[in-house]
Design an enzyme around this catalytic site. Structure first.
Site, PDB file in Angstrom:
ATOM      1  N   GLU A 202       0.808  -0.885   0.140  1.00 39.20           N
ATOM      2  CA  GLU A 202       0.117  -0.040   0.051  1.00 39.20           C
ATOM      3  C   GLU A 202       1.024   1.154   0.095  1.00 39.20           C
ATOM      4  O   GLU A 202       1.411   1.559   0.971  1.00 39.20           O
ATOM      5  CB  GLU A 202      -1.112   0.098   1.324  1.00 39.20           C
TER       6      GLU A 202
ATOM      7  N   CYS B 217      -2.194   9.202   3.052  1.00 38.58           N
ATOM      8  CA  CYS B 217      -1.822   8.534   1.673  1.00 38.58           C
ATOM      9  C   CYS B 217      -2.792   8.719   0.713  1.00 38.58           C
ATOM     10  O   CYS B 217      -2.363   8.822  -0.593  1.00 38.58           O
ATOM     11  CB  CYS B 217      -1.293   7.224   2.003  1.00 38.58           C
TER      12      CYS B 217
END
Length: 469
Positions: free
Chosen positions: A217, A251
């Site tokens: 990720e 993010c």
């Protein structure tokens, strides 16, 4: 190496202890549900302690943002896992095909062993415990490496998990880059890493000799596209939430905004200015606005603004309380930065929002499609046709239409990147399946046509002709 760091020589023996215990007694449904409930209860009791630890690591972090992102999100995901666990564990019948009749086929979700989790600093509990809980739901043991940049939170996680689990079921490794590199190279059965694209490449290289399956990720420059039909004030409100939650250290925060239509950019600037004043201009501003995690990250962000000013680009600070000593970085806009600006080349990961004006939706789609695939995409339009054009013309890890961030919170949606923004996905069923081996099983009957498929083939030539028709 800090005195509290895990010695490198202990990493492999700890992994072996976890794997030996797993092989001796793979967790059944009852144990998995009990483990998840115990984790939930332990975290729920210690939410105030968690919030204090995270705030201390950040210098200051909004307590409410911590409760939402690192408290509510984890508890909700554990609830979702427990609610669906029995159904996910049931074998799934699949078609074997008429040529194999009367055989039957199924898929079983089998645990893989020991799952490693390397968690980042920006949501240090969420991004540690959600993959950990998912791995437990899938019947695995877990080895966690939390971030060295949030040492108090990492110690909190170590103590929380030690109280909730025996040491041969869940273990925690503490330490910096040296420990992280050695952890990545362990012969784990699956590894979940959340962090930057640059570090993701290093983790992938370290895992390659063991052929460790990976869920990466990562990040990237997640765009927002504000179409010419969408109300500017509503777009500003939702962009403000996505960009300045956690001080922009998210993010999937909108990294830059593409505004369609002449004159709409200035209206968006004024609407964003009003949002910042309403959110952070009152007496609770000191409590509600999260600080930058450390001096190095603050200097990196300041460097983006220095570079933009040096290139003659307009920089607009939306708050007057920019304070390097407290690592308080004011919400800031940069107007019409060129492709050569540093903040258009690297993931910003902070409260700076570049805004560019484009004449048409086709230009915006081409702009996004020409760059590395982002972790998130945020199209804003009430015209379904415009949204469909954006979705067909681009590809991202996940999409929230007419808002930001919220696809991460939908347990039924897989969360993951594509290309430079990552590989694999987790959350809900996607995570359960990723941290399991989807074991294919064919059950043959007592009598089967396959018994005929052997020499001399001349005797069964007509049967073979029938199969290949």
């Amino acid at each position: 190496m800090d005195s509290h760091d895990t010695p490198l020589c202990d990493l492999l023996p700890t992994l072996q202890r976890l794997r030996t215990a797993w092989q001796a007694g793979k967790p059944d449904a009852a144990q998995r549900r009990a483990d998840l409930l115990r984790l939930r209860e332990a975290l729920k009791r210690r939410l105030p302690e968690m919030a204090d630890a995270i705030a201390a690591d950040f210098g200051h972090r909004s307590r409410h943002e911590t409760l939402i992102a690192d408290g509510m999100a984890v508890l909700a995901e554990i609830d979702h896992l427990r609610r669906h666990l029995r159904g996910w564990m049931k074998p799934r019948r699949v078609g074997a095909g008429w040529r194999l009749w009367p055989a039957r086929a199924e898929l079983r979700a089998e645990p893989v062993g020991v799952v490693g989790v390397i968690a980042p600093w920006n949501y240090p509990v969420n991004l540690a415990l959600i993959p950990l809980a998912t791995a437990i739901a899938a019947g695995n043991h877990v080895y966690l490496k939390p971030s060295e940049h949030t040492p108090r939170t990492s110690a909190f996680l170590r103590d929380l998990l030690a109280a909730a689990f025996p040491p041969d079921r869940v273990a925690v490794a503490l330490g910096g880059a040296e420990v992280g590199a050695a952890f990545s190279a362990l012969p784990l059965d699956h590894l979940v890493f959340t962090g930057s694209t640059a570090l993701g490449r290093k983790v992938m290289a370290a895992a390659a000799p063991n052929l460790t399956p990976l869920t990466l990720e990562l990040g990237g420059k997640s765009p927002a596209i504000v179409c010419d039909d969408y109300p500017i004030e509503q777009a500003a409100a939702r962009l403000a939430t996505g960009k300045w939650f956690n001080g922009g250290q998210t993010c999937i925060a909108p990294d830059y905004v593409l505004v369609i239509g002449e004159g709409r950019r200035d209206a968006l600037v004024q609407a964003l200015r009003a949002q910042v004043a309403a959110r952070y201009g009152g007496p609770d501003a000191a409590d509600d606005y999260t600080r930058i995690i450390n001096d190095g990250q603050f200097a990196r962000l300041q460097g983006y603004l220095d570079d933009a000013r040096a290139r003659g680009q307009e920089v607009i600070a939306l708050g007057a309380d920019h304070d390097p000593a407290q690592r308080r970085f004011a919400p800031t806009l940069v107007l019409e930065p060129g492709d050569d600006a540093k903040l258009m080349q690297e993931e910003i990961f902070g409260p700076i929002l570049p805004i560019r004006t484009l004449a048409s939706l086709d230009e915006a789609i081409a702009f996004v499609a020409a760059r590395e695939r982002p972790l998130a995409l945020y199209p804003f339009s009430h015209e379904r046709g415009a949204i469909e054009r954006i979705l067909r013309g681009t590809l991202a890890g996940g999409v929230t239409v007419n808002d930001t961030l919220l696809h991460f919170a939908a347990s039924g949606l897989p969360f993951g990147g594509v290309g430079a923004s990552g590989m694999g996905a987790y959350h809900g069923r996607a995570g359960f399946d990723a941290m399991s081996k989807q074991l294919p099983i064919l059950w043959q009957s007592r009598r089967a046509g396959s018994d005929l498929l052997r020499p001399p083939y001349a005797k069964v030539a007509r049967f073979i002709d029938f199969l290949v028709r």
